[in-house]
Design an enzyme around this catalytic site. Structure first.
Site, PDB file in Angstrom:
ATOM      1  N   HIS A 124       1.381   3.289   9.518  1.00 31.93           N
ATOM      2  CA  HIS A 124       2.542   2.970   8.683  1.00 31.93           C
ATOM      3  C   HIS A 124       3.330   4.201   8.228  1.00 31.93           C
ATOM      4  O   HIS A 124       3.714   4.313   7.056  1.00 31.93           O
ATOM      5  CB  HIS A 124       2.108   2.133   7.476  1.00 31.93           C
ATOM      6  CG  HIS A 124       1.513   0.801   7.837  1.00 31.93           C
ATOM      7  ND1 HIS A 124       1.896   0.091   8.945  1.00 31.93           N
ATOM      8  CD2 HIS A 124       0.546   0.040   7.230  1.00 31.93           C
ATOM      9  CE1 HIS A 124       1.205  -1.051   9.013  1.00 31.93           C
ATOM     10  NE2 HIS A 124       0.370  -1.093   7.986  1.00 31.93           N
ATOM     11  N   HIS A 193       5.745  -5.881   5.276  1.00 29.51           N
ATOM     12  CA  HIS A 193       4.304  -6.045   5.135  1.00 29.51           C
ATOM     13  C   HIS A 193       3.928  -7.025   4.012  1.00 29.51           C
ATOM     14  O   HIS A 193       2.921  -6.821   3.310  1.00 29.51           O
ATOM     15  CB  HIS A 193       3.677  -4.671   4.894  1.00 29.51           C
ATOM     16  CG  HIS A 193       2.266  -4.527   5.362  1.00 29.51           C
ATOM     17  ND1 HIS A 193       1.209  -5.189   4.762  1.00 29.51           N
ATOM     18  CD2 HIS A 193       1.724  -3.807   6.361  1.00 29.51           C
ATOM     19  CE1 HIS A 193       0.086  -4.849   5.382  1.00 29.51           C
ATOM     20  NE2 HIS A 193       0.362  -4.020   6.356  1.00 29.51           N
ATOM     21  N   GLU A 331       3.484  -9.326  10.592  1.00 27.71           N
ATOM     22  CA  GLU A 331       4.341  -8.159  10.737  1.00 27.71           C
ATOM     23  C   GLU A 331       5.033  -8.206  12.096  1.00 27.71           C
ATOM     24  O   GLU A 331       4.433  -7.869  13.112  1.00 27.71           O
ATOM     25  CB  GLU A 331       3.504  -6.887  10.605  1.00 27.71           C
ATOM     26  CG  GLU A 331       2.763  -6.781   9.280  1.00 27.71           C
ATOM     27  CD  GLU A 331       1.531  -5.867   9.362  1.00 27.71           C
ATOM     28  OE1 GLU A 331       1.682  -4.690   9.691  1.00 27.71           O
ATOM     29  OE2 GLU A 331       0.419  -6.344   9.095  1.00 27.71           O
TER      30      GLU A 331
END
Ligand code: GLA
Length: 367
Positions: A124, A193, A331
């Site tokens: 991420h 997310h 996601e």
């Protein structure tokens, strides 16, 4: 008469446009920067988005009896979000959402090393990814547009990247439009997310009793560090086959090597249809409340993560109600580790290009 009609019509549109979005101050960052909260109201949906991480902090929508409740996990204060470095609740993750093996990739013969923050890999966008930055916001019709400028070299990535993420409500849906550009070749993979729990009460109900359909014939199996092996494996005859609506908890503890690696589902499904085309990524149904979430996207993949690493004890009182499997993420994204997998849809972005993508979360109910 005509001018009166025109005037009345424009008054109504102005009222409607102003009525749906409101802004309040939620709190302050340690350096004093004010974090704003935008509340978007549609017919049957109310979504709250803050400028810290461009995060969705709540989505309220009705159950089959018309009772409106929040269907995403979150905290009720900014400090709890600042203290939590690992769940990414509701955030826009980037510059590269999901994993890059060993934090290494190359562009035009240049090797890049980005920080590793998930065992040996980068997750991420690194330890100070887009989820932990303050975005600039301005109101747009039916929503808010968040903008972030990530400088050349930010978290090791080349190129100054400008990301616009627009959240709007339409009827009972929350729509997210991404538009990203760069001044040097770079890699980018933005997603949201949010953790959904359609029951409205994640303290009482995990997502194991909710049902999911993912219209995908293949998924990307992973190694022990959750990095795709490169194979596009058939879901046929595996616990990864969600081509028909299946209860999430039914097969999650099966003796399956892929499920064991991730402690549940934490995999990318290869969606049918081409990259850039709008298609269904998932349909989630909660038999208890009757709520249904349909996710549509232009992205080629979806990471279905069943909240395996959630741990209610971790953040004291603020973490209550966030036990293992108390929420799940859908996601919509390009596949993990794409910069090192030429056979996957490309995440390379060049100057002069705009990476546009759209994901829509549509809510409804079923008897
Ligand atoms: C993603 C990853 C998971 C986990 C969560 C955050 O969904 O795939 O493995 O790291 O983010 O906890």
């Amino acid at each position: 008469m005509r001018w009166l009609k025109v005037m009345l019509l424009s008054m109504v549109t102005t009222m409607a446009a102003h009525g749906v979005v409101s802004k309040t101050a939620l709190g302050k960052m340690p350096d004093g920067t004010v974090i704003d909260l935008y509340t978007l109201k549609g017919d049957g949906i109310e979504a709250s988005i803050m400028t810290y991480g461009a995060r969705i902090i709540s989505i309220k929508t009705a159950d089959r009896n018309g009772i409106s409740e929040n269907v995403v996990l979150g905290y009720n204060n900014l400090d709890a979000y600042l203290a939590d470095k690992t769940t990414y609740f509701g955030a826009i993750v980037g510059r590269y959402g999901n994993r890059i093996a060993l934090g290494k990739f190359s562009i035009d013969g240049h090797q890049y090393q980005v920080p590793v923050n998930n065992n040996a890999n980068s997750l991420h966008g690194g330890p100070m990814g887009f989820d932990k930055l303050v975005w600039q916001a301005h109101e747009v019709a039916n929503g808010v547009e968040m903008t972030l400028v990530s400088k050349d070299g930010d978290m090791g990535y080349p190129g100054t990247l400008t990301a616009h993420v627009r959240y709007t409500v339409q009827h009972q849906a929350l729509r997210i439009d991404y538009n990203v550009s760069t001044d040097k070749p770079t890699v980018v993979n933005l997603t949201n997310h949010a953790y959904f729990n359609l029951s409205g009460d994640p303290k009482k109900n995990t997502i194991l009793n909710e049902e999911i359909e993912i219209p995908a014939d293949k998924y990307t199996p992973v190694d022990s560090g959750l990095i795709p092996t490169g194979e596009l494996a058939s879901v046929e005859g595996t616990p990864f086959d969600f081509r028909k609506l299946m209860t999430i908890g039914d097969r999650i503890n099966n003796n399956n090597a892929q499920l064991k690696i991730a402690g549940g589902y934490d995999h990318n499904w290869v969606l049918r249809g081409s990259n850039g085309e709008m298609k269904t990524a998932a349909r989630l149904y909660d038999p208890k409340s009757g709520r249904v979430l349909t996710v549509t996207t232009t992205e080629p993949g979806v990471q279905f993560y069943s909240g395996n690493f959630l741990d209610g004890a971790k953040f004291g009182k603020a973490g209550e109600g966030h036990a293992k499997n108390s929420g799940l993420c859908l996601e919509t994204q390009h596949f993990p580790d794409s910069p090192n997998r030429p056979s996957f849809p490309s995440t390379l972005l060049k100057p002069g290009e705009n990476r546009r993508s759209t994901t829509i979360f549509t809510f409804s109910t079923q008897k």
